[in-house]
Design a protein around this motif. Sequence first.
Motif, short mmCIF file in Angstrom:
data_model
loop_
_atom_site.label_atom_id
_atom_site.label_comp_id
_atom_site.label_asym_id
_atom_site.label_seq_id
_atom_site.Cartn_x
_atom_site.Cartn_y
_atom_site.Cartn_z
N PHE A 1 -1.41 0.32 12.50
CA PHE A 1 -2.37 -0.28 11.59
C PHE A 1 -2.07 0.00 10.12
O PHE A 1 -2.40 -0.81 9.26
CB PHE A 1 -3.81 0.17 11.90
N GLU B 1 -5.82 6.60 -1.25
CA GLU B 1 -6.70 7.75 -1.45
C GLU B 1 -7.67 7.47 -2.60
O GLU B 1 -7.36 6.72 -3.52
CB GLU B 1 -5.89 9.01 -1.78
N ILE C 1 4.18 7.58 -0.09
CA ILE C 1 2.76 7.81 -0.41
C ILE C 1 1.97 6.57 0.04
O ILE C 1 2.29 5.45 -0.37
CB ILE C 1 2.58 8.02 -1.93
N LEU C 2 0.99 6.79 0.89
CA LEU C 2 0.10 5.70 1.28
C LEU C 2 -0.98 5.65 0.20
O LEU C 2 -1.83 6.55 0.12
CB LEU C 2 -0.47 5.98 2.66
N TRP D 1 -12.88 1.19 -2.71
CA TRP D 1 -12.66 0.49 -1.46
C TRP D 1 -12.97 1.33 -0.23
O TRP D 1 -13.99 1.96 -0.16
CB TRP D 1 -11.22 -0.07 -1.43
N TRP D 2 -12.06 1.36 0.73
CA TRP D 2 -12.32 1.93 2.04
C TRP D 2 -11.76 3.33 2.16
O TRP D 2 -11.08 3.81 1.25
CB TRP D 2 -11.75 0.98 3.10
N PRO D 3 -12.00 4.01 3.28
CA PRO D 3 -11.43 5.36 3.44
C PRO D 3 -9.89 5.32 3.47
O PRO D 3 -9.30 4.25 3.65
CB PRO D 3 -11.99 5.81 4.81
N PRO D 4 -9.26 6.47 3.29
CA PRO D 4 -7.80 6.53 3.31
C PRO D 4 -7.19 5.84 4.53
O PRO D 4 -7.74 5.92 5.63
CB PRO D 4 -7.52 8.05 3.36
N GLY D 5 -6.09 5.17 4.32
CA GLY D 5 -5.38 4.53 5.42
C GLY D 5 -5.89 3.16 5.78
O GLY D 5 -5.30 2.46 6.60
N HIS D 6 -7.01 2.75 5.18
CA HIS D 6 -7.57 1.42 5.44
C HIS D 6 -7.05 0.51 4.32
O HIS D 6 -7.65 0.45 3.24
CB HIS D 6 -9.09 1.49 5.44
N ILE D 7 -5.98 -0.18 4.60
CA ILE D 7 -5.21 -0.79 3.52
C ILE D 7 -5.86 -2.03 2.92
O ILE D 7 -6.75 -2.63 3.50
CB ILE D 7 -3.78 -1.12 4.00
N ILE D 8 -5.39 -2.36 1.73
CA ILE D 8 -5.87 -3.55 1.03
C ILE D 8 -4.75 -4.59 0.98
O ILE D 8 -3.64 -4.32 1.44
CB ILE D 8 -6.37 -3.23 -0.39
N ASP E 1 -8.31 9.19 -5.06
CA ASP E 1 -7.81 9.53 -6.39
C ASP E 1 -6.62 8.68 -6.80
O ASP E 1 -5.95 8.98 -7.80
CB ASP E 1 -7.52 11.04 -6.52
N HIS E 2 -6.36 7.61 -6.11
CA HIS E 2 -5.38 6.63 -6.57
C HIS E 2 -6.10 5.55 -7.36
O HIS E 2 -7.26 5.24 -7.08
CB HIS E 2 -4.65 6.00 -5.37
N LYS F 1 -3.53 8.84 8.24
CA LYS F 1 -4.81 8.50 7.62
C LYS F 1 -5.63 7.56 8.49
O LYS F 1 -6.83 7.78 8.69
CB LYS F 1 -4.54 7.86 6.25
N ASN F 2 -5.02 6.50 8.94
CA ASN F 2 -5.72 5.58 9.83
C ASN F 2 -4.69 4.95 10.75
O ASN F 2 -4.57 3.73 10.85
CB ASN F 2 -6.47 4.51 9.03
N GLN G 1 0.80 13.16 -1.91
CA GLN G 1 1.11 13.49 -0.53
C GLN G 1 1.61 12.27 0.23
O GLN G 1 1.24 11.14 -0.06
CB GLN G 1 -0.13 14.06 0.18
N GLY G 2 2.45 12.55 1.19
CA GLY G 2 2.98 11.49 2.03
C GLY G 2 4.08 12.09 2.88
O GLY G 2 4.47 13.23 2.70
N ASN H 1 0.81 -1.21 0.00
CA ASN H 1 0.00 0.00 0.00
C ASN H 1 0.85 1.28 0.00
O ASN H 1 0.32 2.37 0.05
CB ASN H 1 -0.93 0.01 1.22
N GLY I 1 -5.71 -7.12 4.28
CA GLY I 1 -6.06 -5.71 4.44
C GLY I 1 -7.12 -5.46 5.50
O GLY I 1 -7.49 -6.35 6.28
N TYR I 2 -7.58 -4.24 5.51
CA TYR I 2 -8.54 -3.77 6.50
C TYR I 2 -9.77 -4.67 6.58
O TYR I 2 -10.22 -5.05 7.66
CB TYR I 2 -8.95 -2.35 6.13
#
Lengths: 397, 397, 397, 397
Positions: B292, A319, A315-316, A328-335, A321-322, B274-275, C310-311, A296, B336-337
């Motif tokens: 996380f 987002e 860069i995480l 998927w999920w909100p920012p920072g909620h990884i896949i 716009d990635h 982000k999270n 961003q990051g 991620n 992932g999440y």
Amino acid sequence: MEKELRVGMVGYAFMGAAHSQAWRTVNRVFDLPARARMSVICGRDESKVADAATRLGWEAYSTDWRELIARDDLDVIDVCTPGDSHAEIAIAALEAGKHVLCEKPLANSVEEARAMVAAAIQAQAAGVRSMCGFNYRRVPAVAVMRQLVESGRLGVVRHVRASYLQDWIVDPQFPLVWRLQRDKAGSGALGDIGAHIIDLTQFVTGQRITGVSGLTETFVKERPLPSAAAGLAASADGSGTGPVTVDDTALFLARLDGGAVGTYEASRFATGRKNALRVEINGSLGSVAFDFERMNELEFYDATAPGAEQGFTKILVTEADHPYMSAWWPPGHIIGYEHTFTHEMRDFLEAVGTGADPTPSFVDALQVQLVMDAVTRSAERDSAWTEVAPALAEVAA
Amino acid sequence: MEKELRVGMVGYAFMGAAHSQAWRTVNRVFDLPARARMSVICGRDESKVADAATRLGWEAYSTDWRELIARDDLDVIDVCTPGDSHAEIAIAALEAGKHVLCEKPLANSVEEARAMVAAAIQAQAAGVRSMCGFNYRRVPAVAVMRQLVESGRLGVVRHVRASYLQDWIVDPQFPLVWRLQRDKAGSGALGDIGAHIIDLTQFVTGQRITGVSGLTETFVKERPLPSAAAGLAASADGSGTGPVTVDDTALFLARLDGGAVGTYEASRFATGRKNALRVEINGSLGSVAFDFERMNELEFYDATAPGAEQGFTKILVTEADHPYMSAWWPPGHIIGYEHTFTHEMRDFLEAVGTGADPTPSFVDALQVQLVMDAVTRSAERDSAWTEVAPALAEVAA
Amino acid sequence: MEKELRVGMVGYAFMGAAHSQAWRTVNRVFDLPARARMSVICGRDESKVADAATRLGWEAYSTDWRELIARDDLDVIDVCTPGDSHAEIAIAALEAGKHVLCEKPLANSVEEARAMVAAAIQAQAAGVRSMCGFNYRRVPAVAVMRQLVESGRLGVVRHVRASYLQDWIVDPQFPLVWRLQRDKAGSGALGDIGAHIIDLTQFVTGQRITGVSGLTETFVKERPLPSAAAGLAASADGSGTGPVTVDDTALFLARLDGGAVGTYEASRFATGRKNALRVEINGSLGSVAFDFERMNELEFYDATAPGAEQGFTKILVTEADHPYMSAWWPPGHIIGYEHTFTHEMRDFLEAVGTGADPTPSFVDALQVQLVMDAVTRSAERDSAWTEVAPALAEVAA
Amino acid sequence: MEKELRVGMVGYAFMGAAHSQAWRTVNRVFDLPARARMSVICGRDESKVADAATRLGWEAYSTDWRELIARDDLDVIDVCTPGDSHAEIAIAALEAGKHVLCEKPLANSVEEARAMVAAAIQAQAAGVRSMCGFNYRRVPAVAVMRQLVESGRLGVVRHVRASYLQDWIVDPQFPLVWRLQRDKAGSGALGDIGAHIIDLTQFVTGQRITGVSGLTETFVKERPLPSAAAGLAASADGSGTGPVTVDDTALFLARLDGGAVGTYEASRFATGRKNALRVEINGSLGSVAFDFERMNELEFYDATAPGAEQGFTKILVTEADHPYMSAWWPPGHIIGYEHTFTHEMRDFLEAVGTGADPTPSFVDALQVQLVMDAVTRSAERDSAWTEVAPALAEVAA
């Protein structure tokens, strides 16, 4: 209204499970012009394939891939078998007018791959689509890398540094599973994981590998015979040993047609590295670095930023716009890993649903095969420089 | 043979989508004594809930949660609504003999939470199960942390250092969505994300927070009214502004009943995070650290190792002998999440299927609520130390 | 032509060695208006101080700090003793017209610190300079943080998150060295390492801590008596135990005068953390994060960059246009702990050589002392909120 | 009592400054059988060398290295000049009975290196010592790597993965300094930084590189002429351009005599990588990974640890029981680039002071030279595999 595409999948082991998870999920998450229906799963062992159908969510099962292809209620054949049967199944499916998604590497030899390309081109004329499953292209961070190179943010690409490191056969007592047998797998680390970094770096840079100097090694030459091969894990059956007929590691230097030079390494003996697909690309204006174990994240160095503020930006890639991520999920909620397949199915359904050719095409996959073949031949000839022909030229000829 | 549990889910936004993905996947991956059937999804807006049913894979939909609970063809009610309706729905469901899975925080007030606990205890006597959805307990790395503390590898726990940092409302023009309104959400960062680190650290350490000194702040006190609230993203509708009635951040110091001290911080104003749910625990024999945003990794320091080799070991928690992971992919192929929810459903089905009480129970969730309440009261009284009663004592009394 | 400043240093243990390395190096590396001459080192044990003089490179030694201050061939007194003698030595030196560099914390009590400030202000009128040695201000990455905040790149500062974690007394058998005795050290983790993060965050944000809620703990209350105290390492002498009279850890919440809130933690019980001074600051436009164990790196998040890029940027603070760095090695050739002292001496010589007042002043150091005092008092009163007065107001009054 | 060794150093640029800092510091920090006296610094430009003597702390200066060597009041000659004068100076010094410390690479050609080895062997018979300055061997973390391999903790070494990446000439307008001219520097990235990773990996593994397949590239073939060359920074003088006659990057594959295979890469075009010397070694029982930009850290993977706890342990190599570190600061107080030279001088003084031969010897350095020569020849012959002879055999013959 969305079209239904009825899928028949051959194979139910590691790749079969990963593809099933993706087929099951893709239309729940993405809005697409086509909807996949998990119609039939196919495998030789009836009891196992029946179980797999129930567990993985397929409507029916079959024990004969020829029968599968002969059915007129299927639109797509998804080939998840070991490499030795790819050509036969894929070509038959294409000839039967089925769209084909074939796992990588495309084939066990350049010759087979060429035949598959020929079949794909012929089928294409009739609107039949084909794609090779290099799933790592669908990692959002990899897609961002591609965008950065394509938009010129890296300038002229100078260096490609790619490795795919695993360690699952470090133990000499790990048995002789099919992935360690040349007749089944075609090659070892080279085709299994090296293929991914060849495709990925050609995809990201937009450059083609034109020549290589290769070296391969088999550290453990004899292993216990396996009792059963279940994905990557297996146990010995006590009935003796057999020869390992593939490479444990393959290393090569490369030149690319845009002027870049590269180092490549695929290994199953990199103790502690579990699925470390790593790529770094250095250009005249910037660099990117990626490690699948942190899939991620993408590191981007922008050499046009103010001097005192330059550095690798982590860069995480979560987002909206990635690429792929708004679904998927909100920012920072990884896949995770399986999402690469869901994205692969998304791109496949998007293309087939709109009547376009998905990528990577069989031609792209042949290009990878030609590189692997050159590495093997170079390694056999004391690492002598070995040119790699462009697949397109072959195809045109 | 496996039991079928017919699920009715209330809510179809962010949590509804996450739960649906989990219900859809859990029995495809885990072998369990019970199988979830995605029967009915419920929401007030018919057009939206109908769409959600199709997209997320539910057999039917309902626009009235009371009707849902009244149906006799459902076994489980899954509550995914904002906190202001948790108590009413969950209590009605329990009284109707439905097993309940309720999202966190359990309620918007201690009073509501107590009523829910009372209902859960009454229902329990009839074999009706209840669980609160603190999904981060199901991160495999968190489960490993718990194992390490429980087995004594950390020795006596001295420090807990927990923060949950986000940045989605840093922009003062971000609108006044329901999560920023006390009557809907109960509190702000404290209940939304602070609740997670309270539960997680009590779970991992096996210790209870006994007292706190709290501080809360609302940096942006007035925001544009929203046009529509879609999960965490939303846009203003141009019709003026309204007051933010919850905390943007909540900080507190704590003491735990095993002698540890702790710092806790929840914020939606941590630009760039982000999270970032982060926990570090230091014990007399070792430490663990978790973030996380890199949820597949756990850092473990073993102070009993040879001196010159000590250090934080980055365990990639993807091995078959790590909790939950044998069901997934080979080592290094990260998750992932959404998997935290699949694991949550796994544990719920496992418990309900075998007639056991799942955890965290409503009592555990009340304990979290009591801590949040103490933080709020302390913050209102100039950070004065505020004791936290044990929920069990309350329940017993 | 450059001025010579003859230095007399009191103390020859850990700080004495660090300061000596810096005095020895500073004029070799930086072009400065004044040159330090390592004239006299002072300590009570003649044999040890004589050895230290030879080893560390001082021209002469003395066993009496009063005699040192009485000499008319010295220009600077560098105070590296434990905190209980700071006030007496520094005040005497200032009254004798010597410039004073005093190690932190400035004193063992607010009362002493006030007396030192009074002496410094009186001496200042005669052109005598004073500075407190908060060396972490001189980490280039910290200086960059200050620049970023000052130039507005972070916008309005919302959060300060600071911790200074060590683990050298986790073992209950570690002996009762002077740093664990209140009469010598004033306090424990709070004054030794907490002082650094208080000063550093006030310096970087340009904001003053206006109030705190504190908590302190002594985990191990009785320790073996030491045979000898050599820096941070020591061994027990077998003659019994004594009470630990300082805090093992000090935690506090804070408000700053620009509207930010903060969490602070100093601990000597954070197993695995060796010298982990960590600071993160979140503002409305960006964030910075720093960890001394990677002191050449600064993480900077720029929320005004294009969204998808961003990051946190890991700036390797080794470029010629970073503070202090043009005097050292090429980019990427990192520096270490001792360089913070060389930079401190650089700034001291620069100021004194040009007739300016160096910073941090004794007033700045008193401000830190007032915060520590407030933390202690809050901790004694159940974490009740405790205001911190501005030192300047005190001084003016 | 400790012996005094009077040092004469030739060169006063980057390496001259680094060596001076080390000579100045080494006896202040380490207890050694010999004490270095900084007697004479030598360079051609009188004004500059006089300045350097004052600034860097040398007692005298000379403008003629032959005069330096002829002096009978010097014991050691420290050669810090560009590679084209190493052989002449070092051989003359050895013949004059001076101990020699020579910067790396030992020479600009194998021929020169052989002559230097011959001189060293002859001098050795008379108790005259010689050493080549591969300073990265003295990074404590590298020394720990060596210990881990030597003690068997890694088992059989399978993979060496080494790169040394910089980016200081990415800009095509960077001028043609001496390091970009073959007659001065011998080679480009290969000799300047590639030499380090060749030496370091042979040192750490205890294995010798027996053959290579190489590839070199010069991306920017013409550059502005420099006005003056000051270390790595320089500016153009506007008087035209000249050809770059060295490699910008050198890549090679290798086999080592213990059965390992390796990839090596040296580049000055790796945008964003400042001084990224990275080494990873995978063995059958464990792995180590190192990055000089974080030189105080070593990552160690122990495959014999319990399965669920395996991972890369980030050892902070600042403990008293780590090589070289007991002389420095408490744990976690990191050291920097210049300390590698202080350690180098420590080892040199220790050996010479006790009448032993320091390492790496000139023979070790010739071995590195032979590898570089093989890489160059392989690159010239289309990467054909090129054997590397053992230097010892050469010497014996």
